[in-house]
Design a protein around this motif. Structure first.
Motif, PDB file in Angstrom:
ATOM      1  N   MET A 332      14.470 -74.124 -13.470  1.00 43.12           N
ATOM      2  CA  MET A 332      13.232 -74.155 -12.523  1.00 43.12           C
ATOM      3  C   MET A 332      13.620 -74.261 -10.911  1.00 43.12           C
ATOM      4  N   ALA A 333      14.867 -75.045 -10.696  1.00 46.07           N
ATOM      5  CA  ALA A 333      15.176 -74.884  -9.407  1.00 46.07           C
ATOM      6  C   ALA A 333      15.499 -73.524  -9.075  1.00 46.07           C
ATOM      7  N   ALA A 334      16.449 -72.847  -9.883  1.00 45.11           N
ATOM      8  CA  ALA A 334      16.680 -71.456  -9.631  1.00 45.11           C
ATOM      9  C   ALA A 334      15.815 -70.699  -9.555  1.00 45.11           C
ATOM     10  N   ALA A 335      14.543 -70.857 -10.263  1.00 42.89           N
ATOM     11  CA  ALA A 335      13.489 -69.690 -10.159  1.00 42.89           C
ATOM     12  C   ALA A 335      12.844 -69.809  -8.624  1.00 42.89           C
ATOM     13  N   ALA A 336      13.157 -70.700  -7.878  1.00 43.03           N
ATOM     14  CA  ALA A 336      12.446 -70.704  -6.521  1.00 43.03           C
ATOM     15  C   ALA A 336      13.086 -69.521  -5.810  1.00 43.03           C
ATOM     16  N   SER A 337      14.554 -69.281  -5.756  1.00 36.66           N
ATOM     17  CA  SER A 337      14.852 -68.168  -5.111  1.00 36.66           C
ATOM     18  C   SER A 337      15.099 -66.846  -5.925  1.00 36.66           C
ATOM     19  N   ALA A 338      14.523 -66.748  -6.921  1.00 36.11           N
ATOM     20  CA  ALA A 338      14.514 -65.427  -7.663  1.00 36.11           C
ATOM     21  C   ALA A 338      13.243 -64.679  -7.308  1.00 36.11           C
ATOM     22  N   ARG A 339      13.329 -63.318  -6.920  1.00 32.60           N
ATOM     23  CA  ARG A 339      12.306 -62.538  -6.860  1.00 32.60           C
ATOM     24  C   ARG A 339      11.280 -62.470  -7.910  1.00 32.60           C
ATOM     25  N   SER A 340      11.743 -62.638  -9.298  1.00 29.31           N
ATOM     26  CA  SER A 340      10.880 -62.472 -10.490  1.00 29.31           C
ATOM     27  C   SER A 340      11.538 -63.481 -11.152  1.00 29.31           C
ATOM     28  N   PRO A 341      11.056 -64.690 -11.452  1.00 30.76           N
ATOM     29  CA  PRO A 341      11.709 -65.713 -12.260  1.00 30.76           C
ATOM     30  C   PRO A 341      11.520 -65.682 -13.599  1.00 30.76           C
ATOM     31  N   ALA A 342      11.318 -64.581 -14.297  1.00 29.20           N
ATOM     32  CA  ALA A 342      11.182 -64.571 -15.736  1.00 29.20           C
ATOM     33  C   ALA A 342      12.466 -65.070 -16.398  1.00 29.20           C
ATOM     34  N   HIS A 343      13.739 -64.541 -15.982  1.00 29.49           N
ATOM     35  CA  HIS A 343      14.854 -64.797 -16.605  1.00 29.49           C
ATOM     36  C   HIS A 343      15.146 -66.474 -16.689  1.00 29.49           C
ATOM     37  N   GLU A 344      14.695 -67.206 -15.399  1.00 29.41           N
ATOM     38  CA  GLU A 344      15.039 -68.615 -15.390  1.00 29.41           C
ATOM     39  C   GLU A 344      13.969 -69.346 -16.032  1.00 29.41           C
ATOM     40  N   ILE A 345      12.694 -68.759 -16.189  1.00 29.59           N
ATOM     41  CA  ILE A 345      11.426 -69.717 -16.991  1.00 29.59           C
ATOM     42  C   ILE A 345      11.785 -69.511 -18.581  1.00 29.59           C
ATOM     43  N   GLY A 346      12.443 -68.119 -18.890  1.00 30.38           N
ATOM     44  CA  GLY A 346      12.811 -68.075 -20.095  1.00 30.38           C
ATOM     45  C   GLY A 346      14.178 -68.973 -20.424  1.00 30.38           C
ATOM     46  N   ALA A 347      14.970 -69.251 -19.657  1.00 31.74           N
ATOM     47  CA  ALA A 347      15.923 -70.123 -19.886  1.00 31.74           C
ATOM     48  C   ALA A 347      15.584 -71.583 -20.131  1.00 31.74           C
TER      49      ALA A 347
END
Length: 523
Positions: A332-347
């Motif tokens: 979730m912390a990594a999702a902040a800097s992702a353009r599309s956080p689908a991978h981070e939310i999936g993790a």
């Protein structure tokens, strides 16, 4: 002007409506059933939760929304992949909790079946937990969070005459009410700054909020996150967890460790990734610090548990759940800097599923051991393999999954996915802290696993054997643990252990299926 008449998609609502309606039915039925037949209420509850889970099957292929201002947009309830995966976790966790409750009894500590009020509270909380991931406005979100939490207070303290349970319930209640009040204050600030409570519309408004209103909205966003961090048991909001888990009936502790955590992280995902997306440069680093602090506090706390301490097994699982919450926060912390956080939310979702399955399995085996050793010490597990080889192997598998070691492939896969999300988002410092914490966690998970296969010493507490024949065939020198000849495993408890072990094996065989499905979630 939007129409005041709204169409309702009852198919999308069934995972919430079924447990809610069944809760009322069970409470009414409890008034008329004689005491000898009240055990039926538990089986009806388990069957209803299974039926609610099966209603998710028609929803698996697409996005459906209801309670929308305009068709297909601004819906307050959305049944997408993210919603369905979390609802599987919530309803499955409630089902396994019901099975554990049927096997152990939770009302007064005498082994009697739980009362109708117990099943009503469990179903009500499960309905709130199923509603929360589908919520797409702040009002529905906070209502669902409270419907999940309020019955849990009563579940913790429902065991009459137990001072420890009453103290745990009071601590849980006061802490949670304070966090909820802070969150409500934050939501009011966000509404004052944006004029809307819909998550997507809040994000749009925050991107164009001028001057002083922007400062007000940022304060509101920070306060709102506090409540969800509390439900997730993130440090420093974790202090209620160990005492609450120890004081609660064991099935309720298992429920809080999985469903309570699912409610917390799903709400946190919704408000950060959707509503507060324009503030990603603020909440991203904050979640990173929370993740590092939470996993460290949890793992160090678990490492400090002594094998001879009373209720040490549940207390260790409580501290372990805090550490696992830290791992959940990393993507979730990594999702902040992702353009599309689908991978981070999936993790995060994939890790939550793994954790939920194996943690419930560990609690199920703990319930089995506690039947013969009520003190619940870690030493009570010494020599479990000699008395109950299948249960010992199951617990060893669950612990190795939590540690991320083979043959717990699903645990290893989940940790690798979480670790890669941190590395991919250039959060190298967080990846290093996570690696150190994984090593710390290995110490206490492997120490507990080793006890299962260690011959008990003189005076070791008794572990119930499967049958007189199983006790007689136990290894020589296994002491009281192997020679105890008591009744076999209750069907409901055996079913809970078997279901969690089977689910863990399936996820270990095909972990990528869960990740692939979870990555289609939310965005």
């Amino acid at each position: 002007m939007p129409s005041l008449v709204q169409s309702v998609d009852w198919t999308a609502l069934t995972p919430v409506v079924v447990p809610a309606a069944l809760a009322v039915a069970v409470l009414v039925a409890d008034l008329f059933l004689p005491p000898a037949r009240k055990a039926l209420l538990g089986w009806v509850t388990a069957a209803g939760l299974l039926a609610a889970g099966l209603t998710l099957i028609p929803l698996r292929d697409g996005h459906r929304g209801t309670f929308c201002q305009t068709p297909g947009a601004s819906c307050s309830y959305a049944a997408d992949h993210f919603t369905l995966v979390i609802q599987v976790l919530v309803l499955g966790g409630a089902l396994l909790t019901a099975l554990l409750s049927l096997a152990t009894g939770t009302t007064d500590g005498t082994g009697e079946p739980p009362s109708g009020e117990y099943w009503f509270l469990l179903l009500s909380s499960a309905a709130g937990g199923a509603l929360l991931p589908a919520s797409r406005d702040l009002i529905t979100l906070i209502v669902a969070l409270e419907v999940t939490t309020l019955p849990a207070f009563a579940l913790v303290g429902l065991r009459r005459g137990d001072r420890l349970a009453s103290e745990a319930a009071l601590k849980f209640f006061l802490s949670s009410v304070t966090a909820t009040a802070v969150s409500l204050l934050g939501i009011s600030f966000v509404y004052a700054a944006t004029g809307t409570v819909n998550l997507s519309e809040v994000a749009t408004a925050l991107a164009h909020t001028p001057g002083q209103l922007d400062h007000l909205a940022k304060v509101g966003a920070a306060l709102t996150l506090v409540g969800f961090a509390f439900k997730l048991a993130a440090a420093p909001f974790h202090f209620w967890v160990p005492d609450t888990y120890v004081g609660a009936p064991l099935p309720v502790a298992a429920y809080l460790s999985v469903v309570g955590k699912a409610a917390g992280f799903s709400g946190l995902i919704l408000v950060t990734v959707i509503a507060f997306r324009p503030y990603h440069d603020v909440w991203g680093p904050a979640l990173g610090v929370l993740a590092a602090l939470t996993m460290t506090v949890g793992n160090v706390g678990a490492l400090r548990q002594r094998p001879d301490a009373e209720r040490g097994a549940v207390r260790l699982l409580a501290w372990s759940s805090i550490g696992q919450a830290g791992y959940l926060l990393v993507p979730m912390a990594a999702a902040a800097s992702a353009r599309s956080p689908a991978h981070e939310i999936g993790a995060t979702v994939a890790y939550a599923l793994m954790y939920g399955v194996v943690n419930l399995g560990a609690f199920a085996v703990a319930a089995l051991v506690t039947r013969g050793a009520p003190a619940g010490r870690l030493d009570d597990y010494r020599g479990l393999y000699a008395a109950r080889p299948l249960s010992a192997l199951a617990l060893a598998f669950f612990l190795l999954c939590l540690a991320g070691l083979p043959p717990g492939v699903v645990g290893l896969f989940a940790k690798v996915v979480v670790f890669s999300s941190a590395v991919g988002a250039q959060h190298g410092w967080l990846a290093v802290i996570m690696a150190v914490n994984v090593v710390i966690a290995l110490a206490y998970y492997l120490r507990w696993t080793a006890l299962l296969f260690t011959r008990p010493g003189q005076g070791a507490p008794a572990i119930p054997a499967q049958s007189p024949a199983a006790a007689a065939s136990a290894a020589p020198g296994a002491g009281a643990a192997a020679s105890a000849a008591v009744a076999g495993t209750p069907f409901a408890l055996g079913a809970a252990i078997a279901l969690t072990a089977a689910a863990g094996l399936v996820l270990s065989g095909a972990p990528q299926i869960v990740l692939r499905y979870a990555q289609g979630a939310l965005l």
